[in-house]
Design a protein around this motif. Structure first.
Motif, mmCIF file in Angstrom:
data_model
loop_
_atom_site.group_PDB
_atom_site.id
_atom_site.type_symbol
_atom_site.label_atom_id
_atom_site.label_comp_id
_atom_site.label_asym_id
_atom_site.label_seq_id
_atom_site.Cartn_x
_atom_site.Cartn_y
_atom_site.Cartn_z
ATOM 1 N N ALA A 60 77.078 -17.447 8.346
ATOM 2 C CA ALA A 60 78.504 -17.194 8.124
ATOM 3 C C ALA A 60 78.848 -17.339 6.651
ATOM 4 C CB ALA A 60 79.330 -18.176 8.950
ATOM 5 N N LYS A 61 79.867 -16.610 6.218
ATOM 6 C CA LYS A 61 80.335 -16.735 4.828
ATOM 7 C C LYS A 61 81.181 -18.000 4.731
ATOM 8 C CE LYS A 61 80.396 -12.075 2.991
ATOM 9 N NZ LYS A 61 81.204 -10.995 2.418
ATOM 10 N N THR A 62 80.557 -19.065 4.328
ATOM 11 C CA THR A 62 81.247 -20.334 4.154
ATOM 12 C C THR A 62 80.792 -20.979 2.859
ATOM 13 O OG1 THR A 62 81.621 -22.539 5.075
ATOM 14 C CG2 THR A 62 79.532 -21.492 5.600
ATOM 15 N N ASP A 63 81.684 -21.731 2.255
ATOM 16 C CA ASP A 63 81.344 -22.406 1.006
ATOM 17 C C ASP A 63 80.642 -23.744 1.243
ATOM 18 O OD1 ASP A 63 82.497 -20.327 -0.334
ATOM 19 O OD2 ASP A 63 84.399 -21.349 -0.693
ATOM 20 N N ASP A 64 80.439 -24.101 2.493
ATOM 21 C CA ASP A 64 79.773 -25.369 2.808
ATOM 22 C C ASP A 64 78.311 -25.313 2.366
ATOM 23 O OD1 ASP A 64 82.095 -26.306 3.956
ATOM 24 O OD2 ASP A 64 81.517 -25.673 5.987
ATOM 25 N N PRO A 65 77.817 -26.386 1.782
ATOM 26 C CA PRO A 65 76.394 -26.395 1.395
ATOM 27 C C PRO A 65 75.494 -26.387 2.632
ATOM 28 C CG PRO A 65 77.498 -28.440 0.720
ATOM 29 C CD PRO A 65 78.505 -27.606 1.422
ATOM 30 N N PHE A 66 74.301 -25.890 2.443
ATOM 31 C CA PHE A 66 73.311 -25.918 3.517
ATOM 32 C C PHE A 66 71.976 -26.383 2.949
ATOM 33 C CE2 PHE A 66 73.333 -21.646 1.794
ATOM 34 C CZ PHE A 66 71.996 -21.312 1.682
ATOM 35 N N GLN A 67 71.164 -26.948 3.833
ATOM 36 C CA GLN A 67 69.879 -27.514 3.408
ATOM 37 C C GLN A 67 68.846 -26.424 3.165
ATOM 38 O OE1 GLN A 67 67.634 -29.691 6.358
ATOM 39 N NE2 GLN A 67 66.665 -30.959 4.820
ATOM 40 N N LYS A 68 68.159 -26.543 2.046
ATOM 41 C CA LYS A 68 66.953 -25.757 1.752
ATOM 42 C C LYS A 68 66.086 -26.654 0.884
ATOM 43 C CE LYS A 68 65.140 -21.352 0.186
ATOM 44 N NZ LYS A 68 64.559 -20.888 1.433
ATOM 45 N N ARG B 68 44.306 -24.416 -2.796
ATOM 46 C CA ARG B 68 45.212 -23.805 -1.815
ATOM 47 C C ARG B 68 46.454 -24.678 -1.710
ATOM 48 N NH1 ARG B 68 42.518 -23.113 3.543
ATOM 49 N NH2 ARG B 68 41.487 -21.413 2.471
ATOM 50 N N ILE B 69 47.596 -24.038 -1.627
ATOM 51 C CA ILE B 69 48.857 -24.770 -1.499
ATOM 52 C C ILE B 69 49.680 -24.176 -0.369
ATOM 53 C CG2 ILE B 69 49.016 -25.578 -3.885
ATOM 54 C CD1 ILE B 69 50.882 -23.176 -4.420
ATOM 55 N N ASP B 70 50.622 -24.969 0.117
ATOM 56 C CA ASP B 70 51.584 -24.510 1.112
ATOM 57 C C ASP B 70 52.977 -24.904 0.656
ATOM 58 O OD1 ASP B 70 49.906 -23.300 2.968
ATOM 59 O OD2 ASP B 70 49.580 -25.142 4.095
ATOM 60 N N VAL B 71 53.921 -24.030 0.911
ATOM 61 C CA VAL B 71 55.315 -24.353 0.648
ATOM 62 C C VAL B 71 55.836 -25.075 1.879
ATOM 63 C CG1 VAL B 71 57.613 -23.433 0.197
ATOM 64 C CG2 VAL B 71 55.605 -22.353 -0.850
ATOM 65 N N ALA B 72 56.218 -26.326 1.698
ATOM 66 C CA ALA B 72 56.807 -27.112 2.790
ATOM 67 C C ALA B 72 58.317 -27.004 2.634
ATOM 68 C CB ALA B 72 56.348 -28.561 2.708
ATOM 69 N N GLU B 73 58.929 -26.281 3.535
ATOM 70 C CA GLU B 73 60.339 -25.964 3.380
ATOM 71 C C GLU B 73 61.101 -26.305 4.649
ATOM 72 O OE1 GLU B 73 62.854 -22.071 1.890
ATOM 73 O OE2 GLU B 73 60.855 -21.792 2.678
ATOM 74 N N GLN B 74 62.206 -27.007 4.484
ATOM 75 C CA GLN B 74 63.124 -27.279 5.582
ATOM 76 C C GLN B 74 64.447 -26.633 5.216
ATOM 77 O OE1 GLN B 74 63.336 -31.513 5.948
ATOM 78 N NE2 GLN B 74 61.328 -31.692 6.878
ATOM 79 N N PHE B 75 65.016 -25.852 6.122
ATOM 80 C CA PHE B 75 66.275 -25.198 5.799
ATOM 81 C C PHE B 75 67.123 -25.003 7.049
ATOM 82 C CE2 PHE B 75 63.254 -21.897 6.741
ATOM 83 C CZ PHE B 75 63.971 -20.967 7.489
#
Length: 195
Positions: free
Chosen positions: A64-72, A52-59
């Motif tokens: 908004a439509k912005t070119d700034d990067p975001f965390q995922k 069994r596995i889990d996806v550990a995701e922080q995002f």
């Protein structure tokens, strides 16, 4: 035949019958006792094994439509009872966004999602036939040492006006045991059946 011979023969026959009946009765009346001593011991059931596995995701939410990067930040954890290998597929809710999106695994170097393979991947990850494979087995309770991706950047300047502001990147993960039928640890290629 004389009377004497007949009498002798009858006595012999009666004696033979008496011996046969008495031996048969003795056989059926014979008894022998064996005492079986049994003891009970509580044996715990063999624990169930499973992968069994889990996806550990922080995002970060990105509305908004912005070119700034975001965390995922995407890592995979082993929550089963067996050591396992994992593979991941990244899918977009809107296919047009795949062409506009860049991935990074360290927050500094961004690579287009369509060519996020080979040397652009973090240590321990390889790309093959639509999946990202983690090359080391995950111990029970363990997690991938490196994130498959950590940041996402979208170039909205290339997007048509009709394109929705919102989209999702789905993380689809699978796992397989890291041992063969003889309980020997095998490589990720053998575990997944890839050449």
């Amino acid at each position: 035949m004389t009377k004497r011979k007949r009498t002798c023969l009858c006595i012999t026959a009666v004696t033979a019958m008496f011996l046969i009946v008495s031996q048969t009765m003795a056989y059926f009346r014979s008894e022998d006792f064996i005492t079986n001593r049994l003891s009970a011991k509580m044996v715990p059931p063999k624990p169930e094994t499973y992968v069994r596995i889990d996806v550990a995701e922080q995002f970060d939410s990105h509305t908004a439509k912005t070119d700034d990067p975001f965390q995922k930040d995407v890592k995979i954890g082993n929550t089963g009872t067996e050591e396992c290998y994992v593979r991941v597929r990244l899918d977009f809710s809107t296919s047009e966004y795949r062409e506009l999106t860049d991935f990074s695994h360290d927050g500094t170097i961004y690579t287009p999602a369509v060519s996020y393979t080979g040397e652009y991947l973090p240590d321990g990850w390889v790309y093959y036939d639509g999946f990202y494979y983690y090359t080391s087995p995950l111990a029970v309770g363990g997690m991938t040492a490196t994130s498959l991706i950590s940041d996402v950047q979208v170039d909205f300047s290339l997007a048509p006006q009709s394109l929705s502001d919102e989209f999702d990147i789905f993380v689809y993960a699978e796992a397989v045991q890291a041992v063969d039928e003889d309980e020997n640890v095998i490589g990720y290629q053998q575990a997944w059946g890839i050449a």
